[in-house]
Design a protein around this motif. Structure first.
Motif, PDB file in Angstrom:
ATOM      1  N   ASP A 136     -30.610 -18.960  13.956  1.00 43.76           N
ATOM      2  CA  ASP A 136     -30.464 -20.347  14.378  1.00 43.76           C
ATOM      3  C   ASP A 136     -28.971 -20.671  14.404  1.00 43.76           C
ATOM      4  O   ASP A 136     -28.225 -20.267  13.509  1.00 43.76           O
ATOM      5  N   ASP A 139     -25.472 -26.418  14.466  1.00 47.35           N
ATOM      6  CA  ASP A 139     -24.904 -27.435  15.356  1.00 47.35           C
ATOM      7  C   ASP A 139     -23.654 -28.076  14.776  1.00 47.35           C
ATOM      8  O   ASP A 139     -22.789 -28.560  15.531  1.00 47.35           O
ATOM      9  N   TRP A 142     -20.673 -26.216  16.021  1.00 47.74           N
ATOM     10  CA  TRP A 142     -20.697 -25.903  17.448  1.00 47.74           C
ATOM     11  C   TRP A 142     -19.525 -26.552  18.165  1.00 47.74           C
ATOM     12  O   TRP A 142     -19.268 -27.747  18.014  1.00 47.74           O
ATOM     13  N   CYS A 158     -18.900 -20.455  17.248  1.00 48.39           N
ATOM     14  CA  CYS A 158     -20.359 -20.408  17.261  1.00 48.39           C
ATOM     15  C   CYS A 158     -20.817 -19.752  15.969  1.00 48.39           C
ATOM     16  O   CYS A 158     -20.660 -18.543  15.792  1.00 48.39           O
ATOM     17  N   LEU A 205     -21.889 -17.977  27.036  1.00 50.93           N
ATOM     18  CA  LEU A 205     -23.079 -18.015  26.206  1.00 50.93           C
ATOM     19  C   LEU A 205     -22.784 -17.413  24.850  1.00 50.93           C
ATOM     20  O   LEU A 205     -22.223 -16.311  24.746  1.00 50.93           O
ATOM     21  N   SER A 217     -29.532 -18.862  21.833  1.00 50.65           N
ATOM     22  CA  SER A 217     -28.221 -18.934  22.490  1.00 50.65           C
ATOM     23  C   SER A 217     -27.899 -20.381  22.818  1.00 50.65           C
ATOM     24  O   SER A 217     -28.790 -21.227  22.940  1.00 50.65           O
ATOM     25  N   LYS A 218     -26.607 -20.620  22.973  1.00 47.97           N
ATOM     26  CA  LYS A 218     -26.119 -21.912  23.422  1.00 47.97           C
ATOM     27  C   LYS A 218     -24.964 -21.682  24.386  1.00 47.97           C
ATOM     28  O   LYS A 218     -24.291 -20.659  24.328  1.00 47.97           O
ATOM     29  N   ARG A 219     -24.775 -22.659  25.260  1.00 45.59           N
ATOM     30  CA  ARG A 219     -23.800 -22.531  26.328  1.00 45.59           C
ATOM     31  C   ARG A 219     -22.608 -23.448  26.085  1.00 45.59           C
ATOM     32  O   ARG A 219     -22.764 -24.608  25.723  1.00 45.59           O
TER      33      ARG A 219
END
Length: 470
Positions: A136, A139, A142, A158, A205, A217-219
């Motif tokens: 996970d 956030d 982030w 990240c 990513l 994943s997050k962009r």
């Protein structure tokens, strides 16, 4: 005793179970109890159910208990659940198989679990419960989308959690990634790009994985600001009067620039009416500009400028449009061809052929010396190729020795006729030159030759010289 008291029950309520567990129920002389096999380790994802199995034999009056080793908590004794944890359960088969059930396990449930029997001395065996957690992304750590100036250093953050600890990798969404040479870190929680340029602009990513599905994943959208710049494929364009022409100008800018065209007087060109047509095509930070001018007039052959502006600056470039001479029409081509044919005649047979090399002869010329071979040459040309347009001369065969021999034979014939007539008028005993071997000197040096003979010889020489120049 300590394990039983730590389970949370009052000591007096556990007294019957404690006495039962501490007193062996076995008979003397019979095989003692023992474990069958080992407790298998169990791996389960957080939130799922887990089961640990303990198998014994020859238990007779002895009892079996489950204990959590890390916390030293008694969970069950024989067929009873002691702990107050509602997620703990127990099942057994024929007093030989005892199963410990843990519902919706958490990371706190990870560790060793002991199955023991109240023998003297006490015997036990352990099994490990592995609780894994899918990855996970945190956030709170982030970075999110970034907007930076070109030439600065950029770090993308990240952070991910999970068990086993996840691995973080960075991947650019663009399959044609031009940043491989400048990206310092492709694996890790931080991606560093030194002296970022417009080529680095795009989506990145952050992918976290630890072998437990699913990976997450997050962009991050990276945007690089820079003032406009442009390049022109052709700064000089040519076109004809009445035709259409396309002028091209390509720009790069972020934030996106305002793009337009101006004429030689600095006036903005608007795509109005039917003569002017402006189009733009945008791809990321690039813009392709086109200006189409239809039905060109003399006024249109001038200088045009393409201009790009954004909040960081502006730039422009110029294109010069010049006029190309019009294509020749069909009537002009026919007139040119006719005039060319009129000037290409050679010495001919009186049918309209002109002379080559700038000299034109007419078969009706009264000078007999010029027309010595008119009939012969007329016959020859009627069976051969037409005069050469490339050289302006007659057929090549006229410049060969064979043709010259034919011409000289005609000259000999004329000389014979002249000498014959002259011999009739000569005094008796006078000798005349009788050499007909095409030697001009024999005629010129003949001491007995008459003046009329010299005149004929001079005319023949002039004729031969003219033919040789052909």
């Amino acid at each position: 005793m300590q394990l039983l008291l730590s389970s949370g029950w009052p000591w007096w309520s556990l007294l019957p179970l404690l006495l039962l567990f501490m007193t062996g129920g076995g008979d003397a002389g019979l095989p003692g109890p023992r474990f069958v096999g080992q407790i298998e380790n169990v791996t389960v994802a957080a939130g799922r159910n887990a089961v640990l199995t303990c198998t014994v034999e020859h238990l007779r009056g002895y009892k079996v208990a489950w204990v959590q080793v890390e916390t030293q908590t008694i969970l069950t004794i024989h067929t009873s659940v002691i702990t107050r944890n509602p997620r703990v359960g127990l099942s057994h088969e024929s007093h030989n198989v005892f199963r410990l059930h843990l519902k919706e396990v958490t990371e706190a449930d990870r560790g060793y679990y002991m199955c023991q029997m109240n023998t003297d001395p006490m015997i036990n065996q352990k099994g490990f419960l592995q609780v894994v957690v899918p990855p996970d992304i945190d956030d709170s750590a982030w970075t999110g989308d970034l907007v930076v100036r070109e030439g600065t250093n950029v770090s993308l953050e990240c952070k991910a959690r999970g068990y086993p600890p996840p691995t973080v990798t960075w991947r650019r969404e663009d399959p044609h990634d031009p940043t491989q040479h400048s990206v310092k870190v492709l694996e890790g929680q931080t991606l560093t790009i030194g002296k970022v340029s417009r080529l680095h602009m795009g989506a990145y990513l952050c992918v976290a994985s630890n072998g437990i599905q699913p990976s997450v994943s997050k962009r991050i959208q990276l945007k690089v600001q820079f003032p406009p710049m442009l390049w022109i494929p052709n700064q000089l364009e040519g076109a004809r009067h009445g035709e259409s022409v396309t002028l091209q100008c390509n720009t790069e800018a972020f934030p996106r620039s305002i793009n337009y065209w101006t004429n030689h007087r600095g006036e903005m060109i608007a795509a109005t009416g039917t003569r002017y047509e402006t189009t733009t095509k945008e791809e990321s930070y690039k813009t392709y500009m086109r200006l189409v001018i239809h039905n060109l007039t003399q006024y249109d052959f001038n200088t045009y400028r393409c201009i790009a502006k954004n909040s960081l600056g502006e730039t422009d470039g110029s294109i010069r449009l010049y006029e190309i001479e019009p294509r020749p029409t069909k009537e002009d081509s026919k007139e040119g061809s006719a005039s060319k044919e009129d000037g290409e005649g050679e010495i001919g047979d009186g049918e309209g052929d002109g002379g080559g090399g700038g000299v034109k002869y007419n078969s009706s010329t009264p000078d007999e010396s010029i027309n010595l071979t008119t009939d012969k040459r007329g016959k020859m040309w009627s069976n051969k190729q037409s005069p050469s347009k490339k050289t302006g001369r007659g057929p090549i065969s006229w410049r060969t020795g064979e043709a010259m021999n034919e011409v000289l034979s005609e000259v000999d014939l004329r000389f014979r006729e002249k000498e014959y007539s002259h011999s009739k008028d000569s005094p008796p005993g006078m000798k005349t030159a009788s050499s007909y071997d095409h030697s001009f000197t024999s005629y010129d040096s003949g001491s007995a030759a008459s003046p009329s003979s010299r005149t004929v010889v001079g005319a023949a020489v002039a004729c031969v010289a003219a033919l040789w120049r052909l």
